[in-house]
Design an enzyme around this catalytic site. Structure first.
Site, PDB file in Angstrom:
ATOM      1  N   HIS A 563     -46.478 -69.884 -18.857  1.00 16.53           N
ATOM      2  CA  HIS A 563     -46.213 -70.880 -19.909  1.00 16.53           C
ATOM      3  C   HIS A 563     -44.850 -71.530 -19.699  1.00 16.53           C
ATOM      4  CE1 HIS A 563     -46.344 -72.445 -24.148  1.00 16.53           C
ATOM      5  NE2 HIS A 563     -45.033 -72.406 -23.958  1.00 16.53           N
ATOM      6  N   GLU A 564     -43.831 -70.711 -19.530  1.00 17.09           N
ATOM      7  CA  GLU A 564     -42.488 -71.268 -19.363  1.00 17.09           C
ATOM      8  C   GLU A 564     -42.380 -72.075 -18.066  1.00 17.09           C
ATOM      9  OE1 GLU A 564     -40.592 -71.323 -21.817  1.00 17.09           O
ATOM     10  OE2 GLU A 564     -41.652 -69.829 -23.016  1.00 17.09           O
ATOM     11  N   HIS A 567     -43.350 -75.685 -18.544  1.00 21.91           N
ATOM     12  CA  HIS A 567     -42.241 -76.549 -18.954  1.00 21.91           C
ATOM     13  C   HIS A 567     -41.382 -76.911 -17.746  1.00 21.91           C
ATOM     14  CE1 HIS A 567     -42.982 -76.358 -23.199  1.00 21.91           C
ATOM     15  NE2 HIS A 567     -42.817 -75.053 -23.266  1.00 21.91           N
ATOM     16  N   HIS A 570     -42.827 -79.539 -15.514  1.00 19.00           N
ATOM     17  CA  HIS A 570     -42.712 -80.844 -16.170  1.00 19.00           C
ATOM     18  C   HIS A 570     -41.326 -81.431 -15.910  1.00 19.00           C
ATOM     19  CE1 HIS A 570     -43.876 -83.265 -20.047  1.00 19.00           C
ATOM     20  NE2 HIS A 570     -43.812 -84.017 -18.973  1.00 19.00           N
TER      21      HIS A 570
END
Length: 796
Positions: A563-564, A567, A570
């Site tokens: 999940h991290e 980010h 991105h």
């Protein structure tokens, strides 16, 4: 989840992570080799020669990492490669130097009068934003993560100085007037790039939100209230506390727990159970006595009066700020530039989602009630404090196809295949498969990191371009914030010719010594310089100090790391020439899409084959174990997915309630009852009654960072589900490692950062929904609501 939003002048998205704390931070110290000697300093490097073994070993093998790090011994660096930050006093120098540069840009903007000067405004203002963001973001990260109190204090002072200046710029009418004038000149706009147009629009919206058209007295009041919100919001999130720290019960009432646990908690026949502890979790899951579970539940759902008072002060100040700037409430003020546009669209989305979830949660509660009636035939309801207890009993009583061991045994067995180094190597392999970028370990210089356990990874393309630097602070240690988070401390942007000239004239390292990228313009062949993203990834995984076993992750921790990293990718691939729209600096209700989407990859069989190997033997994870993990994931979704989804829906509804008309109406009397509003939401929309003795809202830290936008988590989860299905083919037929699918997602979403309307990004990505998505608004929100949510994808 990313991020606490702080009021930022040129970029309201910039300072978004404070306790989520979005966010991944930090840094760099290697500048790609440059033809001019002024840039050939200690940070210049050629392409490193590395492979997956090195990436695995720097996280798995402490001896290997110590030897690997020796290559940088004797060399020094400021914190994350910033030449100013070699001592605590350096933060003051960094802030003062940046302030001086800011004031030059402000003066130049205010004095602009020629066509060329007006054309330059978006670039100048974006540079101004970058100067502010770099100091504020880095200082904010350091003040909460650096173990040295002197450095943390210096960072706090630096943060406060720049934050106050930023709020003054929010209400500097001359900047807004000049930008509007430039916008009104057709010849100027014709020469702006698409990114410059987008940045100019964002800036004008931000000025409007800052009450720029108000009389001087009200503008001063805006700055004052904004500063107060920042202070009380930080106090709320950092100092929240329960009404009481322990629950005292008779030891006999803990029957069901391991006797050794009961003995450890007991003194003179009374057990002191600390709330929010492993002991309280065990009690809520295994203690047979329902009143004991109720006592612990209510204690864990009751914040102190001081915490509640801080929250209510925050809500009242936000309501006052919204009124001051002409909005009916804070939700209308915040959502105007989000994908949803209005609170009504958000509420429609949440109510529709809640209604569609009712069937699932009723099925789950019916199963739990049946289990409860085995010991209490008269039971008619499942109470909130029954949930974990009954869920455990249900899980134990049901057949588990494909599973030969209990859930806990399965998780312990799989950990051997999830050493941290192996998972990091798997992420690198996945990114190389999807996007053509890889993670390369780099030895850190003296003073470059805030802790010796922090590992540096540089990100390289297939053309061997160094495009990002990521600092991985992944191991637990005393005093470290436990929440996993992504921080961006420097964003992508093109470095101006003026900056190049100043660095050359002054004999100073370009970009304060932080990393840059050279690229030749494909048309002119002219060399351009870019600031590259500097990121920090923070987690709380078990450390492997002085032991032969590496840090081994549970499946849930693997998904957290993915999940991290969503980010992070991105930030890495959202490479724009304007930092105000780079990477995660997009609409708040779009920022979680890449991170939630990454969760789907974590337990996909094709992805697991990239890295899931036994840390000691190197054996590949057996297919039977992979299938068992997937079966457990489905089992969890069937047993509690609806419950988890409803919890998120209620939290999002509460967030909307707190930022609507209630606090506005309470302004004259200066007292808002957040507890009454909390119970009204749960009583109206929840499936299980919440005891009215509780005041859980005091623990809802995201109310500060995600004020009026907490729905983004559910909204982006619905989008991620559809993207996984339609773009990555549900992970079937090697869809999870398909370069064409990855390139499509990169081209339509990641590369734009905040430089394109997110609804247009979705339309380009999904294709089949043309017209509905591109128009945005309530119709598009309802369309996303109909896509639904996969409950339980974020854990197994």
């Amino acid at each position: 989840m990313h991020k606490v939003l702080r009021r930022q002048w040129t970029c309201t998205k910039c300072l978004r992570q404070q306790v989520r704390r979005e966010s991944t931070a930090a840094a760099a110290a290697a500048v790609a080799s440059a033809p001019h000697t002024r840039f050939n300093d200690a940070y210049v490097q050629a392409r490193p020669k590395t492979d997956g073994d090195a990436l695995r070993n720097v996280f798995n093998d402490l001896d290997y990492y110590l030897h690997f790090s020796r290559s940088a011994l004797g060399k020094s660096s400021g914190l994350i490669g910033n030449k100013h930050l070699t001592t605590p006093r350096g933060f003051q120098t960094f802030a003062e130097t940046s302030l001086a540069e800011c004031k030059k840009l402000v003066d130049r903007t205010l004095q602009a009068s020629t066509l060329d000067e007006y054309v330059a405004l978006p670039q100048d203002l974006d540079r101004l934003s970058d100067l502010l963001c770099r100091v504020i973001d880095l200082s904010d990260f350091v003040r909460t993560n650096h173990p040295d109190p002197k450095i943390a204090t210096a960072a706090t002072t630096s943060y406060s100085k720049m934050f106050q200046y930023m709020n003054e710029l929010n209400t500097t009418t001359g900047l807004n007037d000049q930008l509007r004038k430039a916008w009104s000149i057709p010849e100027v706009r014709a020469r702006w790039s698409r990114e410059e147009v987008m940045v100019a629009q964002i800036l004008m919206k931000d000025f409007a939100k800052s009450g720029i058209d108000l009389p001087a007295k009200q503008r001063d009041e805006f700055v004052e209230i904004s500063n107060q919100i920042a202070q009380v919001g930080t106090d709320f999130t950092m100092e929240m506390e329960p009404a009481r720290a322990h629950v005292a019960v008779d030891s006999s009432n803990l029957t069901g727990l391991d006797p050794s646990v009961i003995k450890r908690l007991t003194l003179f026949a009374k057990a002191q159970v600390p709330i929010y502890s492993s002991s309280s979790k065990l009690a809520m899951t295994f203690a047979h006595d329902a009143p004991t579970r109720q006592l612990i539940y209510e204690a864990e759902r009751s914040a102190s009066k001081r915490t509640i008072a801080r929250l209510e002060q925050l809500l009242l100040k936000r309501a006052k700020l919204a009124q001051l700037t002409g909005y009916s409430d804070y939700a209308h003020m915040t959502l105007a530039d989000k994908m949803s546009k209005t609170p009504q669209a958000v509420n429609n989305f949440l109510q529709s989602l809640n209604q569609s979830n009712k069937g699932q949660i009723h099925t789950e509660l019916a199963q739990l009630l049946e289990v409860k009636r085995r010991t209490d035939p008269t039971a008619t309801t499942v109470d909130a404090w029954d949930h974990n207890y009954l869920l455990d009993k249900l899980s134990r009583s049901q057949p588990r196809p494909g599973l030969r061991a209990s859930k806990s045994r399965l998780f312990e067995t799989t950990k051997a295949y999830f050493s941290l180094g192996n998972v990091m190597q798997g992420l690198s392999s996945l990114f190389e498969s999807l996007y053509g970028v890889r993670l390369v370990p780099k030895a850190t210089l003296s003073g470059e990191t805030w802790d010796s356990e922090v590992r540096r990874l540089d990100v390289y393309t297939e053309k061997d371009e160094h495009i990002a630097t990521m600092y991985c602070d992944l191991f637990s240690r005393p005093g470290k914030p436990p929440n996993p988070a992504h921080f961006t401390l420097a964003c992508s942007r093109q470095i101006s010719d003026e900056e190049l000239h100043e660095a050359d004239q002054n004999g100073q390292p370009l970009n304060n010594g932080m990393p840059t990228l050279q690229q030749a313009d494909p048309v002119s062949g002219r060399i351009k310089y870019f600031q590259i993203p500097v990121i920090a990834l923070v987690c709380d995984f078990p450390a492997n100090h002085h032991v032969s076993t590496p840090s081994l992750l549970s499946p849930t921790s693997v998904i957290t790391l993915f999940h991290e990293m969503g980010h992070a990718v991105h930030s890495i691939l959202g490479r724009t020439s304007m930092q105000g729209i780079a990477g995660t600096r997009c609409a708040t209700d779009f920022a979680e899409l890449p991170s939630i989407l990454m969760e789907y990859f974590a337990m996909n069989p094709d992805v697991l084959k990239l890295f899931a190997r036994h840390w000691e033997t190197g054996a590949v994870m057996p297919d039977e174990m992979i299938q068992a993990l997937k079966a457990e994931q489905r089992n969890r979704a069937e047993q509690s997915g609806g419950w988890e989804t409803e919890t998120q829906i209620l939290m999002a509804m509460l967030d909307q309630t707190y930022h609507s008309g209630g606090p506005v109406a309470a302004l004259p009397r200066g007292r808002y009852d957040s507890t009454e509003a909390y119970h009204r939401v749960w009583d109206t929309h929840g499936s299980i009654s919440e005891p009215h003795s509780t005041a859980w809202q005091g623990f809802f830290g995201h109310l500060y960072g995600y004020g009026a936008t907490y729905y983004s988590y559910l909204f982006d989860r619905a989008i991620a589900r559809q993207v996984w299905r339609s773009v990555f083919r549900d992970g079937a037929d090697a869809g999870a490692v398909d370069r064409l699918a990855g390139q499509h997602f990169q081209d339509e979403v990641l590369r734009w950062g905040g430089g394109k309307d997110p609804w247009h990004c979705l339309e380009g990505l999904m294709g089949q929904e043309k017209g509905v998505l591109a128009e945005g608004g309530e119709a598009a929100m309802l369309e996303v609501g109909r896509w639904g949510i996969d409950a339980g994808v974020d854990g197994v």
